[in-house]
Design an enzyme around this catalytic site. Structure first.
Site, short mmCIF file in Angstrom:
data_model
loop_
_atom_site.label_atom_id
_atom_site.label_comp_id
_atom_site.label_asym_id
_atom_site.label_seq_id
_atom_site.Cartn_x
_atom_site.Cartn_y
_atom_site.Cartn_z
N TYR A 125 0.81 -1.31 -0.15
CA TYR A 125 -0.06 0.00 0.03
C TYR A 125 0.81 1.37 0.08
O TYR A 125 0.34 2.20 -0.14
CB TYR A 125 -0.95 0.06 1.37
CG TYR A 125 -2.11 -0.78 1.16
CD1 TYR A 125 -1.82 -2.19 0.75
CD2 TYR A 125 -3.25 -0.24 0.95
CE1 TYR A 125 -3.20 -2.96 0.67
CE2 TYR A 125 -4.70 -0.86 0.75
CZ TYR A 125 -4.35 -2.06 0.84
OH TYR A 125 -5.70 -3.03 0.32
N LYS A 176 3.54 -14.94 4.41
CA LYS A 176 3.78 -15.81 3.30
C LYS A 176 5.53 -15.94 3.27
O LYS A 176 5.86 -15.50 2.47
CB LYS A 176 3.28 -15.40 2.34
CG LYS A 176 3.38 -16.16 0.95
CD LYS A 176 2.30 -17.35 1.05
CE LYS A 176 2.64 -18.46 -0.11
NZ LYS A 176 1.85 -19.76 0.00
N ASP A 209 -2.49 -18.29 2.93
CA ASP A 209 -3.45 -19.09 2.16
C ASP A 209 -3.92 -20.13 3.04
O ASP A 209 -5.12 -20.47 3.04
CB ASP A 209 -2.59 -19.99 0.99
CG ASP A 209 -1.02 -20.36 1.46
OD1 ASP A 209 -0.67 -20.16 2.45
OD2 ASP A 209 -0.44 -21.22 0.57
N ASP A 233 -6.01 -6.84 4.54
CA ASP A 233 -7.17 -6.38 3.66
C ASP A 233 -8.02 -7.42 3.20
O ASP A 233 -9.35 -7.80 3.41
CB ASP A 233 -6.55 -5.55 2.44
CG ASP A 233 -7.80 -5.12 1.33
OD1 ASP A 233 -8.68 -4.52 2.22
OD2 ASP A 233 -7.77 -5.59 0.38
N ASP A 237 -11.80 -9.17 4.57
CA ASP A 237 -13.26 -9.33 4.05
C ASP A 237 -13.69 -11.01 4.11
O ASP A 237 -14.90 -11.10 4.30
CB ASP A 237 -12.85 -9.23 2.54
CG ASP A 237 -13.11 -7.68 2.06
OD1 ASP A 237 -13.36 -6.91 2.96
OD2 ASP A 237 -13.45 -7.66 0.68
#
Ligand code: IPM
Ligand code: MN
Length: 330
Positions: A125, A176, A209, A233, A237
């Site tokens: 970002y 990750k 993941d 982010d 959701d």
């Protein structure tokens, strides 16, 4: 003394849900002195202005900022995201994006009760990158991820403090590290070093993941999650989707150092398709406002507001009917 709050209702359903959130705050007995700011897609389309520097400086003077949602279909992508939302997150140093998720058992899982601490000023970002040979067949686009020791550490320390204050005292780092070996290494090393100062907090690590699977199938494993900006982010959701929908997903963009105001907003967008129909669920905005009250030192009122949201869980109706029911239950 009244808390001074800058209110950015914004576009679409933003002003509608914000009005209900303010109604509930007042019903909980918190004294607010509010000032409305006309910012967002509508303002941009009529004046070309997104967030003038004078307005940003004015906003710095408030105790908190309450935001509904910004975005109208005719504004190109990036204008409001970068020019308004991210500009506020970065300029006001809102380095923690705190997003709570809570839901009873469902046919998918045994219930949800966790918080995500999303780093809010760095990562992909940050806007590092650019084009080479833009628009040509040899075009190159890069978008780097910026991770500073200071930025990562302050976010991780906030998360350990948060976990320490909860019953389970459990913190999971999500990243990750198997592929992002530079950024992931900085995150993991910092996490391990800070963990040494919090022997009472149990820790875990999940790749992002895998975390997506666990969050759906076994969210009870999570208490507090800390993660980078983009993973946060996406994960939040998903968190919204597994805990009753985005109409319940709240967020606090915090400057824990309190060098300026923090900003509170529901995670859902402006939903132009239902604006003006009374169909918007104001709960995410109400929960965000409860987080604001808590941050302003109104812990009792905040708890009453959250309790009122729980007690009126099955209330259906228009945006303002739901707001009235929550306000009456405070
Ligand atoms: C969010 C939103 C924002 C983000 C956008 C609108 C800039 O999706 O708050 O999650 O990506 O952070
Ligand atoms: Mn998002």
């Amino acid at each position: 003394m009244a808390h001074r709050v800058g209110v950015i209702g914004g576009d679409g359903i933003g002003p509608e849900v914000t009005a209900e959130a303010l109604k509930v705050v007042r019903a909980a007995g918190v004294d607010l002195d509010t000032t409305d700011y006309d910012l967002g897609g509508r303002r941009y389309l009529s004046t070309g202005e997104v967030l003038p520097d004078e307005t940003l400086d004015e906003l710095r003077g408030y105790d908190a900022i309450l935001l509904g949602a910004v975005g109208t279909p005719d504004v190109p992508p990036g204008v409001l995201e970068r020019g308004l939302l991210l500009k506020m997150r970065f300029s006001l140093d809102l380095y923690v994006n705190l997003r709570p998720f809570k839901a009873g058992a469902s046919r998918y899982n045994d219930g949800v009760d966790f918080l995500v601490v999303r780093e809010n000023t760095e990562g992909t970002y940050a806007g590092e990158g650019g084009f080479l040979r833009h628009g040509t067949p040899n075009e190159v686009a890069t978008q780097g991820s910026v991770n500073t020791r200071l930025g990562v550490e302050r976010c991780i320390r906030y998360s350990f403090d948060l976990a320490r204050g909860r019953a389970r005292k459990h913190l999971t780092l999500v990243h990750k590290t198997n592929v992002l070996t530079f950024a992931g290494d900085l995150w993991q090393r910092t996490f391990d070093e800070v963990a040494a100062d919090y022997a009472d907090v149990e820790t875990a690590y999940n790749h992002v993941d895998a975390a997506c699977i666990y969050m759906v199938e076994n969210p009870a494993r999570y208490d507090v999650i800390v993660t980078d900006n983009l993973f946060g982010d996406i994960l939040t959701d998903l968190g919204g989707a597994v805990s009753g929908g985005i109409g319940r997903a709240a967020s606090a963009n915090l400057n824990p150092a309190r060098t300026g105001p923090s900003l509170f907003e529901p995670v859902h967008g402006s939903a132009p398709d239902i604006a003006g129909t009374g169909k918007a669920d104001p709960r995410a905005a109400v929960i965000s406002a409860a987080m604001m009250c808590d941050f302003l030192g109104e812990a009792d009122a905040s708890a009453r507001m959250l309790n009122a949201v729980d007690k009126t869980d099955d209330v259906e109706g228009t945006t303002s009917q739901i707001g009235d029911a929550i306000a009456a239950a405070c």
